[in-house]
Motif scaffolding. Structure first.
Motif, PDB file in Angstrom:
ATOM      1  N   GLU A 139      19.717  17.995  -3.668  1.00  0.00           N
ATOM      2  CA  GLU A 139      19.272  16.675  -3.408  1.00  0.00           C
ATOM      3  C   GLU A 139      19.080  15.925  -4.811  1.00  0.00           C
ATOM      4  OE1 GLU A 139      15.829  17.111  -0.931  1.00  0.00           O
ATOM      5  OE2 GLU A 139      16.820  17.102   1.132  1.00  0.00           O
ATOM      6  N   ALA A 140      18.437  16.811  -5.598  1.00  0.00           N
ATOM      7  CA  ALA A 140      18.363  15.865  -6.981  1.00  0.00           C
ATOM      8  C   ALA A 140      19.705  15.530  -7.541  1.00  0.00           C
ATOM      9  CB  ALA A 140      17.476  16.955  -7.833  1.00  0.00           C
ATOM     10  N   THR A 141      20.645  16.459  -7.501  1.00  0.00           N
ATOM     11  CA  THR A 141      21.941  15.988  -8.034  1.00  0.00           C
ATOM     12  C   THR A 141      22.666  14.956  -7.474  1.00  0.00           C
ATOM     13  OG1 THR A 141      22.399  18.628  -8.551  1.00  0.00           O
ATOM     14  CG2 THR A 141      24.356  16.927  -8.589  1.00  0.00           C
ATOM     15  N   ARG A 142      22.412  14.834  -5.935  1.00  0.00           N
ATOM     16  CA  ARG A 142      22.982  13.593  -5.256  1.00  0.00           C
ATOM     17  C   ARG A 142      22.136  12.338  -5.717  1.00  0.00           C
ATOM     18  NH1 ARG A 142      21.570  13.321   1.227  1.00  0.00           N
ATOM     19  NH2 ARG A 142      19.437  13.561   0.184  1.00  0.00           N
ATOM     20  N   ALA A 143      20.671  12.288  -6.048  1.00  0.00           N
ATOM     21  CA  ALA A 143      20.418  11.290  -6.489  1.00  0.00           C
ATOM     22  C   ALA A 143      20.710  11.005  -7.795  1.00  0.00           C
ATOM     23  CB  ALA A 143      18.750  11.607  -6.679  1.00  0.00           C
ATOM     24  N   GLN A 144      21.110  11.789  -8.695  1.00  0.00           N
ATOM     25  CA  GLN A 144      21.632  11.583 -10.105  1.00  0.00           C
ATOM     26  C   GLN A 144      22.825  10.998  -9.800  1.00  0.00           C
ATOM     27  OE1 GLN A 144      22.441  15.120 -12.124  1.00  0.00           O
ATOM     28  NE2 GLN A 144      23.218  13.949 -14.093  1.00  0.00           N
ATOM     29  N   LEU A 145      23.827  11.310  -8.991  1.00  0.00           N
ATOM     30  CA  LEU A 145      25.011  10.784  -8.915  1.00  0.00           C
ATOM     31  C   LEU A 145      25.093   9.453  -8.173  1.00  0.00           C
ATOM     32  CD1 LEU A 145      27.169  13.768  -7.406  1.00  0.00           C
ATOM     33  CD2 LEU A 145      27.283  12.847  -9.515  1.00  0.00           C
ATOM     34  N   HIS A 146      24.191   9.232  -7.284  1.00  0.00           N
ATOM     35  CA  HIS A 146      23.894   7.859  -6.841  1.00  0.00           C
ATOM     36  C   HIS A 146      23.559   6.850  -7.973  1.00  0.00           C
ATOM     37  CE1 HIS A 146      21.790   4.605  -4.635  1.00  0.00           C
ATOM     38  NE2 HIS A 146      22.725   4.865  -3.671  1.00  0.00           N
ATOM     39  N   ALA A 147      22.606   7.167  -8.936  1.00  0.00           N
ATOM     40  CA  ALA A 147      22.141   6.605 -10.010  1.00  0.00           C
ATOM     41  C   ALA A 147      23.407   6.309 -10.909  1.00  0.00           C
ATOM     42  CB  ALA A 147      21.079   7.111 -10.766  1.00  0.00           C
ATOM     43  N   ALA A 148      24.157   7.205 -11.155  1.00  0.00           N
ATOM     44  CA  ALA A 148      25.231   7.348 -12.074  1.00  0.00           C
ATOM     45  C   ALA A 148      26.310   6.204 -11.492  1.00  0.00           C
ATOM     46  CB  ALA A 148      25.835   8.616 -12.436  1.00  0.00           C
ATOM     47  N   TYR A 149      26.612   6.100 -10.236  1.00  0.00           N
ATOM     48  CA  TYR A 149      27.608   5.223  -9.587  1.00  0.00           C
ATOM     49  C   TYR A 149      27.158   3.771  -9.786  1.00  0.00           C
ATOM     50  CZ  TYR A 149      30.445   3.094  -6.231  1.00  0.00           C
ATOM     51  OH  TYR A 149      31.275   1.996  -5.465  1.00  0.00           O
ATOM     52  N   THR A 150      25.646   3.788  -9.429  1.00  0.00           N
ATOM     53  CA  THR A 150      25.064   2.127  -9.762  1.00  0.00           C
ATOM     54  C   THR A 150      25.290   1.794 -11.087  1.00  0.00           C
ATOM     55  OG1 THR A 150      23.577   2.806  -7.928  1.00  0.00           O
ATOM     56  CG2 THR A 150      23.199   0.838  -9.233  1.00  0.00           C
ATOM     57  N   VAL A 151      25.015   2.775 -11.913  1.00  0.00           N
ATOM     58  CA  VAL A 151      25.036   2.227 -13.538  1.00  0.00           C
ATOM     59  C   VAL A 151      26.745   1.816 -13.724  1.00  0.00           C
ATOM     60  CG1 VAL A 151      25.058   3.047 -15.743  1.00  0.00           C
ATOM     61  CG2 VAL A 151      22.978   3.317 -14.152  1.00  0.00           C
ATOM     62  N   ARG A 152      27.414   2.514 -13.121  1.00  0.00           N
ATOM     63  CA  ARG A 152      29.067   2.239 -13.473  1.00  0.00           C
ATOM     64  C   ARG A 152      29.232   0.895 -12.789  1.00  0.00           C
ATOM     65  NH1 ARG A 152      33.307   5.652 -14.619  1.00  0.00           N
ATOM     66  NH2 ARG A 152      31.654   7.077 -15.497  1.00  0.00           N
ATOM     67  N   LEU A 153      28.841   0.651 -11.440  1.00  0.00           N
ATOM     68  CA  LEU A 153      28.896  -0.679 -10.934  1.00  0.00           C
ATOM     69  C   LEU A 153      28.448  -1.923 -11.658  1.00  0.00           C
ATOM     70  CD1 LEU A 153      28.312  -0.344  -7.169  1.00  0.00           C
ATOM     71  CD2 LEU A 153      30.662  -0.615  -8.194  1.00  0.00           C
ATOM     72  N   PHE A 154      27.464  -1.917 -12.288  1.00  0.00           N
ATOM     73  CA  PHE A 154      26.670  -2.667 -13.122  1.00  0.00           C
ATOM     74  C   PHE A 154      27.559  -2.927 -14.557  1.00  0.00           C
ATOM     75  CE2 PHE A 154      22.919  -2.261 -10.743  1.00  0.00           C
ATOM     76  CZ  PHE A 154      22.665  -3.591 -10.289  1.00  0.00           C
TER      77      PHE A 154
END
Length: 460
Positions: free
Chosen positions: A351-366
Motif C-alpha cells: 500500500e505504501a508503494t502504491r501511494a508512492q507511485l500515485h504521487a510520482a504519477y501526479t508529479v509527472r503530470l504537473f
C-alpha cells in the motif's frame, strides 16, 4: 545384506518407486542448457551500414540497399537509425523478453510434491517387514493468487514495453535535436569563416597602408582586433560543431570521426495552444502510459497481499505400511494459522508503494504540463524575435555587398564599410542562432507532447 533385501522384498519397493519416478520424468518438460558467449568485438562498418539501411527502409528491409553516408539525411532519418543502433536501447529491449517470461511464469500451476520414505528394521525377525510411506501433496495457496499474479505480470510487461518505447522516442528526438543543432552550427561556422577571411584581408591591407603612411596605427589596431575576434568566433563554432557531431555519433553508435551530411530541418510555424498539447500528452505520452500500467500492476500487488492474509493450505494423500505390515491410506491437509503475521507487513509495504507511485504519477503530470506550457511560450517569443530579423538581415547583407564594391572603388571609407559589415555579420549570426533555438525547442516540444508535430492536428 543382499539376502536380507531379497528376503524382505525391499528390492520390489525400490523397483516400484523407481517406476513411479520414471513415469513422472516426461511430465517435467526439462529445458536444456545452451551457452551464449559474449561478443568481444564491435560489428564491422559494413554491417552498421546495412543496419542503417534497414532502419531507413524498415517497411521493406529485404530490399534495403547500403546507406550512402555522404547523402544528406534528415533528423528524422537519423532518429530512426539511432533507435536501431543505440547500444543502450538494444540492452533495454531485452527487458521485454524478461517481462514476457514473467507472464509465462505467473501462469504456471505449482507442481505436486511426491514424498517417499522407508524404515529398515535392524533385527529382521519373523513377522516383521520393512516399513515405507508414500505421499502425494499439492499446495493450493498459489491458486488463490494466480489471477493477481497474472494481472501483475501482464501489467508489468505492458509497463516495460511502454518504458522501452518511451526511451526509443527520447533517443530519436535527442538525435533530432542534435541534428538540428549541428545543421545551424555549421551554417554559423560557414558565415564566421567567411567573415574571418574578410577581416584578414582588411587587416593585411591596413598593415600595408600603415607601412606606406596611408593608414593610422589606431585604424590598423582596430582591424587587428576585429580579425582576432573573428578568428576566435570561428574556432569556437568549429569546436561546437565537432562536439555535437561526436555526440550524434555516440548516440547512434557510429564511429566518433564519421561525418554525416544533413538536410535542412522542417519547422512548424503555427504552434497550437498549450492546453491542446497537454491534452494530447495526457493521452499519448508513453512514459505516462508506462506509469499507469505500473500503477495497475501495483494495484494487483495490493490485492494479492490482501489475499495473502487468509490461510493457505495443502492437500494430499498418503499410503504407508509399518513393520507389522499394517497398511494405511488416507488424505492429509495442512493449514496456516493466521495468528500473528497475517501478511500485515506485505500489505503495508504494497500500500505504501502504491501511494508512492500515485504521487510520482501526479508529479509527472504537473511536470509535463509545465514543460509544454513553457516550451510553447518560448517558441512564440522566439518567433517574435525571428520575424523582423528575417525581413531585415537580407537587406543588411545586400547593403554590405554594395558597400564592399564602393569601398573597393574608394567611394566609401573602409571604416564605414567595416561598421556595416560587422553589424550585418552580427545580425546574420543572431538570426541563425535564433533559428537553431527555435528548431531545437520545437523538437523538445514534440518530445514533451509525445507525438510528431504533423499529428498535432489529427489526433484527439
Amino acid at each position: 545384506m543382499y539376502s536380507i533385501f531379497e528376503r524382505s522384498g525391499w528390492w520390489r519397493l525400490v523397483v516400484f518407486h523407481g517406476r513411479i519416478a520414471f513415469l513422472l520424468l516426461p511430465l517435467t518438460g526439462c529445458a536444456s542448457y545452451h551457452a551464449q558467449p559474449l561478443r568481444d568485438h564491435l560489428p564491422a562498418m559494413a554491417k552498421v551500414e546495412r543496419e542503417m539501411a534497414a532502419a531507413l527502409r524498415h517497411d521493406h528491409p529485404a530490399s534495403a540497399q547500403p546507406v550512402n553516408l555522404h547523402a544528406p539525411l534528415s533528423g528524422e532519418d537519423l532518429g530512426e537509425v539511432a533507435v536501431l543502433l543505440n547500444p543502450d536501447l538494444r540492452a533495454m529491449r531485452a527487458q521485454i523478453g524478461v517481462a514476457q517470461a514473467q507472464v509465462f511464469a505467473a501462469g504456471l500451476l505449482p507442481d505436486p510434491q511426491l514424498s517417499l520414505s522407508a524404515d529398515l528394521p535392524s533385527n529382521v525377525a519373523a513377522g516383521y517387514t520393512n516399513a515405507y510411506s508414500m505421499g502425494l501433496s499439492w499446495s493450493l495457496a498459489s491458486l488463490f493468487t494466480r489471477s493477481a499474479n497474472l494481472h501483475i505480470a501482464r501489467a508489468q510487461e505492458q509497463s516495460v514495453q511502454y518504458q522501452v518505447a518511451w526511451q526509443e522516442w527520447m533517443v530519436a528526438n535527442q538525435t533530432r535535436i542534435l541534428a538540428r543543432q549541428l545543421y545551424y552550427l555549421q551554417k554559423q561556422e560557414t558565415v564566421s569563416q567567411t567573415a574571418a577571411t574578410t577581416t584578414d584581408q582588411l587587416y593585411r591591407i591596413s598593415v600595408q597602408n600603415l607601412r606606406l603612411g596611408d593608414a593610422t596605427i589606431t585604424t590598423t589596431s582596430l582591424r587587428q582586433i576585429a580579425w582576432l575576434d573573428s578568428q576566435d568566433r570561428m574556432l569556437a563554432l568549429r569546436r561546437q560543431v565537432t562536439a555535437v557531431r561526436q555526440n550524434i555519433n555516440k548516440v547512434m553508435g557510429l564511429p566518433p570521426n564519421m561525418r554525416l551530411s544533413l538536410r535542412a530541418p522542417q519547422t512548424q510555424l503555427d504552434i497550437p495552444d498549450a492546453a491542446r498539447l497537454v491534452t494530447l500528452a495526457d493521452a499519448h505520452r508513453l512514459d505516462l502510459l508506462a506509469l499507469r500500467a505500473g500503477y495497475q500492476a501495483q494495484e494487483a500487488r495490493v490485492r494479492r497481499a490482501i489475499l495473502g492474509q487468509y490461510p493457505g493450505f495443502t492437500i494430499g494423500i498418503s499410503k504407508a505400511a509399518d513393520t507389522s505390515n499394517i497398511q494405511t491410506i488416507g488424505p492429509s491437509v495442512s493449514l496456516d494459522i493466521p495468528l500473528w503475521n497475517r501478511n500485515r507487513g506485505v500489505i503495508a509495504e504494497s500500500e505504501a508503494t502504491r501511494a508512492q507511485l500515485h504521487a510520482a504519477y501526479t508529479v509527472r503530470l504537473f511536470q509535463t504540463r509545465a514543460d509544454i506550457t513553457a516550451l510553447v511560450a518560448d517558441l512564440r517569443r522566439l518567433r517574435q524575435e525571428i520575424t523582423p530579423l528575417e525581413q531585415q538581415v537580407p537587406q543588411l547583407q545586400s547593403a554590405e555587398q554594395r558597400l564592399r564594391g564602393a569601398a573597393a572603388e574608394h567611394n566609401v571609407t573602409l571604416i564605414d564599410y567595416e561598421a556595416v559589415r560587422s553589424q550585418a555579420l552580427a545580425k546574420s549570426l543572431q538570426l541563425l542562432a535564433l533559428k537553431q533555438a527555435y528548431a531545437e525547442q520545437q523538437a523538445a516540444l514534440e518530445m514533451a507532447v509525445g507525438l510528431p508535430w504533423q499529428q498535432w492536428r489529427k489526433q484527439r
